[in-house]
Design a protein around this motif. Structure first.
Motif, mmCIF file in Angstrom:
data_model
loop_
_atom_site.group_PDB
_atom_site.id
_atom_site.type_symbol
_atom_site.label_atom_id
_atom_site.label_comp_id
_atom_site.label_asym_id
_atom_site.label_seq_id
_atom_site.Cartn_x
_atom_site.Cartn_y
_atom_site.Cartn_z
ATOM 1 N N ASP A 1 132.598 61.646 32.622
ATOM 2 C CA ASP A 1 131.177 61.663 32.248
ATOM 3 C C ASP A 1 130.290 61.317 33.438
ATOM 4 O O ASP A 1 129.207 61.894 33.617
ATOM 5 N N LEU A 2 130.717 60.366 34.283
ATOM 6 C CA LEU A 2 129.932 60.012 35.463
ATOM 7 C C LEU A 2 129.883 61.162 36.462
ATOM 8 O O LEU A 2 128.929 61.289 37.229
ATOM 9 N N MET A 3 130.887 62.015 36.445
ATOM 10 C CA MET A 3 130.899 63.171 37.335
ATOM 11 C C MET A 3 129.869 64.216 36.958
ATOM 12 O O MET A 3 129.560 65.117 37.753
ATOM 13 N N SER A 4 129.322 64.131 35.754
ATOM 14 C CA SER A 4 128.315 65.109 35.321
ATOM 15 C C SER A 4 126.958 64.839 35.968
ATOM 16 O O SER A 4 126.080 65.706 35.968
ATOM 17 N N VAL A 5 126.778 63.644 36.536
ATOM 18 C CA VAL A 5 125.552 63.328 37.267
ATOM 19 C C VAL A 5 125.599 64.031 38.617
ATOM 20 O O VAL A 5 126.643 64.083 39.271
ATOM 21 N N ASP A 6 124.489 64.578 39.056
ATOM 22 C CA ASP A 6 124.440 65.306 40.324
ATOM 23 C C ASP A 6 124.889 64.421 41.477
ATOM 24 O O ASP A 6 124.405 63.303 41.642
ATOM 25 N N GLY A 7 125.833 64.912 42.265
ATOM 26 C CA GLY A 7 126.420 64.129 43.336
ATOM 27 C C GLY A 7 127.859 63.787 43.006
ATOM 28 O O GLY A 7 128.362 64.117 41.937
ATOM 29 N N ALA A 8 128.525 63.118 43.930
ATOM 30 C CA ALA A 8 129.937 62.793 43.751
ATOM 31 C C ALA A 8 130.124 61.451 43.056
ATOM 32 O O ALA A 8 129.278 60.551 43.158
#
Length: 410
Positions: free
Chosen positions: A312-319
């Protein structure tokens, strides 16, 4: 110049590559029908998602029996359904689990039919669902994306169609060589913790720790691929975080996370799993997989929930960046390394990256280039890039090069 393959070409290619010692396949025309329908199904969507599923071509009475009946379950339809792309589309949501297969057989009068579903406790290629006798293994077809088909003889890959081409350099299996020996810092952290907990330190703990990390990674990749949003996950040594993460560092987080001084959540799960396995008398990955122990099942569920959080945190723009102990460092992270000249990267042509193929660095997207630059700037780091179309690349620094393994499906 590469040739584009369609079902008729693919049928001939599969027959040519099918193991000589294996049971025979369908006649040419029927096999082409089987492949054509699967190919058309791969181009469809169900509830807004591309059709993904696995097909096994075998009648119930011919299906090889595994050695452990508790590993798999057969759901036989009372009335077989026609083998069509629309039937596959409608049934595909029931095949979301990596342990699920849609069973297809041929009837002298009715032709190809869907007769049932097979369900394994673990991913089908990791189980003993099928006989260990190679000659008895069936044809399995993994519909892994639009126009992407992977053919297996049992669990052994025979042929891959990806983006219209028959490929020989992608990997269906998790590329263990990508991470081999790169999670060893967990050993030194866990050693005093286990002693303090009164648990004897196992002689060979690394295989279990490596498989636990792989398990979490597989779950992360599967969830991100299913979501369709893509993302990048980077691993850095814990000792390097202070130097390589910051406002003026290689990794510049929009959302940094405060690292705990002592044990963190994943570390606590490892300790609990090792402690419980020690109580059961066997601290090994095999024992962990086979255990029906209530406590271990609870811990496995917690591992999966942690993997879902990472995804889910990977869905935020960026790594998303984690340590090699899988503690979260931050997310929404920009990779900044403009000083590095990046014109070429290298595709691994085998599992150990002993054979490499040079490719232009700009052949991938922005995430891919960020992963390559990170691994060149921080050679002890590793990265996974997942594209919106479900493609997965595992990236690392290898022999002074940015090297990647492309995973065709998971």
């Amino acid at each position: 110049m590469k040739s584009y393959y369609y079902p008729n070409n693919l049928t001939v290619e599969l027959l040519a590559r099918w193991p000589a010692t294996a049971a025979g396949l369908l006649p040419l025309a029927e096999l082409e029908d089987f492949i054509s329908v699967a190919y058309q199904a791969s181009l469809l969507h169900e509830e807004g998602h591309p059709v993904r599923c696995r097909l096994v071509l075998s009648a119930l009475e011919h299906l090889p029996k595994g050695t452990d009946p508790s590993e798999s379950y057969v759901l036989e339809l009372a009335a077989p359904r026609p083998y069509t792309e629309q039937e596959i589309r409608r049934l595909s949501p029931a095949l979301d689990s990596p342990g699920s297969l849609l069973a297809v057989c041929t009837d002298p009068e009715a032709g190809l039919l869907i007769w049932g579903l097979l369900r394994s406790r673990n991913p089908w290629h990791e189980t003993d669902t099928f006989s260990p006798v190679p000659a008895q293994l069936p044809l399995i077809l993994d519909v892994s994306g639009p126009g992407n088909l992977v053919f297996y003889h049992g669990r052994y890959r025979v042929l891959t169609l990806q983006h219209g081409h028959v490929e020989g350099h992608g990997f269906v299996e998790y590329p263990v060589a990508w991470s081999h020996g790169r999670f060893t810092e967990n050993i030194e952290v866990l050693r005093p913790q286990l002693v303090a907990a009164g648990v004897d330190f196992p002689a060979d703990l690394m295989p279990l720790l490596g498989e636990l990390a792989h398990h979490v990674t597989r779950r992360v990749v599967a969830r991100v691929r299913a979501s369709g949003h893509g993302g990048m996950l980077a691993y850095v040594p814990t000792a390097s975080v202070a130097r390589c993460v910051g406002l003026a560092a290689t990794l510049r987080p929009k959302y940094p996370v405060r690292l705990p001084d002592e044990a963190h959540f994943y570390n606590g799960l490892q300790l609990a799993i090792i402690g419980r396995l020690a109580e059961l008398g066997d601290v090994s990955w095999r024992r962990y997989q086979q255990a029906g122990d209530t406590r271990l099942l609870e811990l496995e569920a917690s591992l999966d929930q942690y993997a879902h959080l990472l995804a889910d945190l990977m869905s935020v723009d960026g790594a998303l960046v984690v340590t090699k102990q899988l503690a979260i460092v931050g997310f929404g992270i920009e990779v900044y390394a403009p000083q590095l000249a990046l014109s070429q990267v290298y595709r691994a042509l085998d599992a150990t990256a002993t054979r490499l193929q040079a490719e232009p660095a700009d052949s991938g997207g922005t995430r891919h280039r960020a992963a390559y630059r990170l691994c060149l700037a921080e050679p002890e780091s590793m990265a996974i890039v997942i594209s919106q179309d479900g493609g997965v690349r595992f990236v690392q620094f290898h022999e002074e090069k940015a090297v990647f393994w492309e995973q065709l499906t998971l």
